[in-house]
Design a protein around this motif. Structure first.
Motif, PDB file in Angstrom:
ATOM      1  N   ASP A 125      53.982   0.636  37.389  1.00  0.00           N
ATOM      2  CA  ASP A 125      53.651   0.796  36.021  1.00  0.00           C
ATOM      3  C   ASP A 125      54.964   1.020  35.238  1.00  0.00           C
ATOM      4  O   ASP A 125      55.004   1.231  33.799  1.00  0.00           O
ATOM      5  N   ARG A 126      56.095   1.120  35.927  1.00  0.00           N
ATOM      6  CA  ARG A 126      57.375   1.289  35.256  1.00  0.00           C
ATOM      7  C   ARG A 126      58.464   0.543  35.877  1.00  0.00           C
ATOM      8  O   ARG A 126      58.522   0.056  37.157  1.00  0.00           O
ATOM      9  N   THR A 173      60.822   1.146  30.995  1.00  0.00           N
ATOM     10  CA  THR A 173      59.834   0.388  30.452  1.00  0.00           C
ATOM     11  C   THR A 173      58.504   0.457  31.270  1.00  0.00           C
ATOM     12  O   THR A 173      58.283   0.325  32.468  1.00  0.00           O
ATOM     13  N   ARG A 174      57.484   0.599  30.446  1.00  0.00           N
ATOM     14  CA  ARG A 174      56.101   0.678  30.866  1.00  0.00           C
ATOM     15  C   ARG A 174      55.232  -0.622  30.943  1.00  0.00           C
ATOM     16  O   ARG A 174      55.478  -1.264  29.873  1.00  0.00           O
ATOM     17  N   ASN A 175      54.515  -0.659  31.594  1.00  0.00           N
ATOM     18  CA  ASN A 175      53.595  -1.896  31.782  1.00  0.00           C
ATOM     19  C   ASN A 175      52.095  -1.370  32.152  1.00  0.00           C
ATOM     20  O   ASN A 175      51.899  -0.527  32.974  1.00  0.00           O
ATOM     21  N   THR A 176      51.224  -2.227  31.649  1.00  0.00           N
ATOM     22  CA  THR A 176      49.752  -1.936  32.088  1.00  0.00           C
ATOM     23  C   THR A 176      49.181  -3.236  32.831  1.00  0.00           C
ATOM     24  O   THR A 176      47.886  -3.622  33.023  1.00  0.00           O
ATOM     25  N   SER A 177      49.991  -4.124  33.614  1.00  0.00           N
ATOM     26  CA  SER A 177      49.472  -5.139  34.546  1.00  0.00           C
ATOM     27  C   SER A 177      48.662  -4.890  35.503  1.00  0.00           C
ATOM     28  O   SER A 177      49.131  -3.719  36.133  1.00  0.00           O
ATOM     29  N   THR A 178      47.564  -5.340  35.918  1.00  0.00           N
ATOM     30  CA  THR A 178      46.622  -4.920  36.859  1.00  0.00           C
ATOM     31  C   THR A 178      46.905  -5.656  38.116  1.00  0.00           C
ATOM     32  O   THR A 178      46.458  -5.388  38.962  1.00  0.00           O
TER      33      THR A 178
END
Length: 370
Positions: free
Chosen positions: A83-84, A73-78
């Motif tokens: 990111d995975r 699963t990928r994410n773009t949280s800063t």
């Protein structure tokens, strides 16, 4: 949001169970219902005695299948350092009342309450999917979290062994991984984690919320006891596996007084680093947490909720990147200062994990073998 009135009358609808304590479960109800409109019983040694479980209604765990097409699963949280991630299960039997993943069950038309703890969806094709994704020539290794949403070592893993199969694939491909869990079951896989640690391919974090056995029993009823988790930290350290502790979540007015003792206990057990985050109560969790708090700790419920609001700009939750993990305001700042002093005193200052990504055997490097 006002809390619904607690029900005590018997009702027939199994998705609208009356509010009361149930053996090994954290939620006291199956509300709120979803926003989007094979029984499995087994024993696991989590450190609790039968006497501590006595007198509560027991509910069966029902396992379903999640036919995922991809496992990473990928994410773009800063505000997180990866990111995975991989989550072998949807839902979690540990029953932690504060779990930020509870609202995800609403997407399945199930309740984030008791359904989240009893309706578990496993991913039986996880290892095959992971091997397929790591073999893609376009894949590049990067920090990967295993079990970040729901625990990869929750009780059902004892029989399903999906997490173990994922570790076998990661080791085969020499892909580094970060593990986080509340379970002593992670020690079952020490035969894989040990060799991975030798090659700098793994770190493990144990999540420890409190040292108070009574509080842990009602707040995270099917997770291992606090003492058992510290023993797990010690065993991993002795096996050469880099291990740390996440004091997470810190609940203002309920667990925040334990910060210094928790950090010291982690250091004494062999942890090499420690981190924390503040309790998050998104979506339905606000209702579930408040009704749990008022039922179990009625004398301090208002105090706890008010302290949380002080850290969340007057609300029970703040979804904003940059502040959602640690809160803001004088009370949140005090928690941050106390934690920073504690980890400095015990040498657990947070630092990047020194994992080696150069050994990765998938993608282009895998194809180069032919």
């Amino acid at each position: 949001m006002p809390i619904p009135k607690l029900r005590t009358d018997p009702i027939d609808d199994e998705n609208a169970l009356p509010n009361r304590l149930r053996k090994g479960r954290g939620s006291v109800s199956n509300r709120p219902s979803g926003r989007f409109n094979a029984p499995d019983l087994y024993e696991i040694d989590d450190g609790w005695t039968h006497e501590e479980r006595a007198g509560l209604e027991q509910l069966k765990t029902i396992l379903g299948v999640d036919t995922a097409r991809k496992i990473i699963t990928r994410n773009t949280s800063t505000d997180i350092g990866f990111d995975r991630s991989i989550n072998p299960y949807k839902g979690c039997e540990h029953g932690c009342i504060y779990c930020f993943a509870r609202p995800s069950h609403a997407y399945l038309d199930l309740s984030p309450g008791i359904d989240f703890e009893t309706r578990i969806f496993r991913k039986p094709d996880a290892a095959r999917l992971l091997r397929q994704e790591l073999s893609d020539p376009r894949y590049k290794p990067a920090p990967l979290m295993l079990g970040i949403n729901t625990d990869a070592y929750q009780p059902t893993e004892l029989t399903e062994r999906i997490t173990r199969s994922l570790l076998e694939v990661l080791f085969e491909f020499r892909h580094p991984v970060h593990l986080i869990t509340k379970s002593a079951l992670v020690l079952r896989d020490i035969d894989i984690l040990g060799p991975m640690a030798t090659l700098r391919l793994v770190t493990v974090m144990l999540s420890i919320t409190t040292l108070d056995r009574h509080l842990a029993r009602v707040m995270e009823p099917r997770a291992a006891t606090p003492h058992r988790r510290l023993e797990t930290v010690r065993a991993l350290h002795e096996a050469g596996v880099p291990v740390g502790v996440m004091v997470a979540p810190i609940i203002p007015g309920l667990t925040c007084h334990e910060i210094e003792n928790l950090v010291k206990a982690a250091a004494d057990a062999g942890a090499i680093k420690a981190g924390y985050n503040l309790v998050r109560l998104p979506y339905e969790i606000k209702i579930l947490f408040e009704e749990w708090l008022r039922l179990n700790f009625p004398d301090r419920a208002n105090k706890v909720l008010n302290h949380i609001r002080q850290c969340r700009d007057g609300k029970l939750n703040d979804p904003q990147f940059g502040s959602r993990m640690t809160g803001q305001g004088p009370y949140a700042d005090l928690i941050a200062q106390r934690f920073a002093l504690a980890i400095k005193r015990h040498g657990l200052n947070w630092r990047p994990s020194n994992l080696d990504y150069s050994q990765f055997r998938g993608g282009d490097s895998q194809m180069a073998l032919f």
